[in-house]
Design an enzyme around this catalytic site. Structure first.
Site, PDB file in Angstrom:
ATOM      1  N   ASP A   7       0.872  -1.167   0.000  1.00  0.00           N
ATOM      2  CA  ASP A   7       0.000   0.000   0.000  1.00  0.00           C
ATOM      3  C   ASP A   7       0.919   1.229   0.000  1.00  0.00           C
ATOM      4  OD1 ASP A   7      -2.445   1.566   0.431  1.00  0.00           O
ATOM      5  OD2 ASP A   7      -1.692   1.829   2.472  1.00  0.00           O
ATOM      6  N   ASP A   9      -0.162   5.140   0.867  1.00  0.00           N
ATOM      7  CA  ASP A   9      -0.427   6.123   1.919  1.00  0.00           C
ATOM      8  C   ASP A   9      -0.487   5.453   3.287  1.00  0.00           C
ATOM      9  OD1 ASP A   9      -1.771   8.821   0.358  1.00  0.00           O
ATOM     10  OD2 ASP A   9      -1.733   6.920  -0.716  1.00  0.00           O
ATOM     11  N   ASP A 169      -1.721  -0.879   6.043  1.00  0.00           N
ATOM     12  CA  ASP A 169      -1.884  -0.151   7.313  1.00  0.00           C
ATOM     13  C   ASP A 169      -3.338  -0.030   7.738  1.00  0.00           C
ATOM     14  OD1 ASP A 169      -2.380   3.325   6.721  1.00  0.00           O
ATOM     15  OD2 ASP A 169      -2.566   1.745   5.230  1.00  0.00           O
TER      16      ASP A 169
END
Length: 223
Positions: A7, A9, A169
């Protein structure tokens, strides 16, 4: 090939500062001033543009779905104009990417950021060439947590989708990996890090220095 898919961001980089600045540009245009706070609202920023607009408008008791729809393209334009002013890679992130590549793993990105903005950010930061694939929110007809963007990121990185791991995240990343039938590693150093253990990923990551040692146990070593 076995692949490690990231991922973007909140995982590879803290992009919250530039995202919050773009949202506040919109709120100033509406007459509300700067509504979101750098640092305090980082977790909101990393959930995307619509979430920032929604959260900020509710904070000033002015939420309307039509306003979010109206200002979302304004936010994206403002973000594109200043996409790399505050963004920083997390410590050790790029070094871990290069270590994994040197060990023979394919490396790519699967993000829910629009592809053109993800590509622009990585290009501005001078690292687009470090990643063999980039799948954004609008690259395919579906986005995470649908498993297909993850599978396509693995394919475009030259790998077998069944032999990849997703580094993320959020619950979105955890659910994406689960839907694809592959392991996930969730980082604990982002603004929502304290909540990651409850999602029961195959591994938690406290620092990128530890990632190259985790990957072989999850998807095997490269022959």
């Amino acid at each position: 090939m076995r692949t490690v898919i990231f991922d973007l961001d909140g995982t590879l980089a803290d992009t919250s500062g530039d995202l919050l600045a773009a949202a506040n540009h919109c709120f100033r245009d509406m007459g509300h001033g700067d509504v979101l706070v750098h640092g305090d609202d980082a977790a909101v920023a990393l959930r995307g543009g619509r979430m920032m607009l929604t959260h900020g408008l509710k904070r000033v008791d002015a939420y309307e779905a039509a306003t979010v729809d109206q200002y979302y393209p304004v936010l994206l334009d403002a973000y594109a104009q200043a996409i790399d002013h505050h963004t920083e890679f997390y410590p050790g992130a790029l070094e871990a990417v290069e270590t994994l590549k040197a060990a023979g793993y394919g490396v790519g990105i699967c993000t829910n950021k629009p592809e053109r903005l993800a590509d622009l950010l990585l290009t501005r930061l001078g690292v687009r060439g470090a990643f063999a694939s980039l799948i954004g929110a609008d690259t395919l007809p579906v986005r995470k947590p649908d498993p297909e963007p993850l599978r396509e990121a693995a394919r475009r990185a030259g790998g077998d989708p069944a032999l990849c791991v997703l580094i993320g995240d959020s619950d979105t990343d955890r659910n994406t990996a689960r839907a694809a039938g592959v392991p996930s590693v969730l980082v604990t150093f982002g603004p929502s890090g304290a909540d990651m253990a409850a999602l029961q990923p195959e591994a938690l990551l406290d620092h990128f220095d530890d990632l190259p040692g985790l990957v072989p146990g999850l998807i095997g070593q490269v022959a």
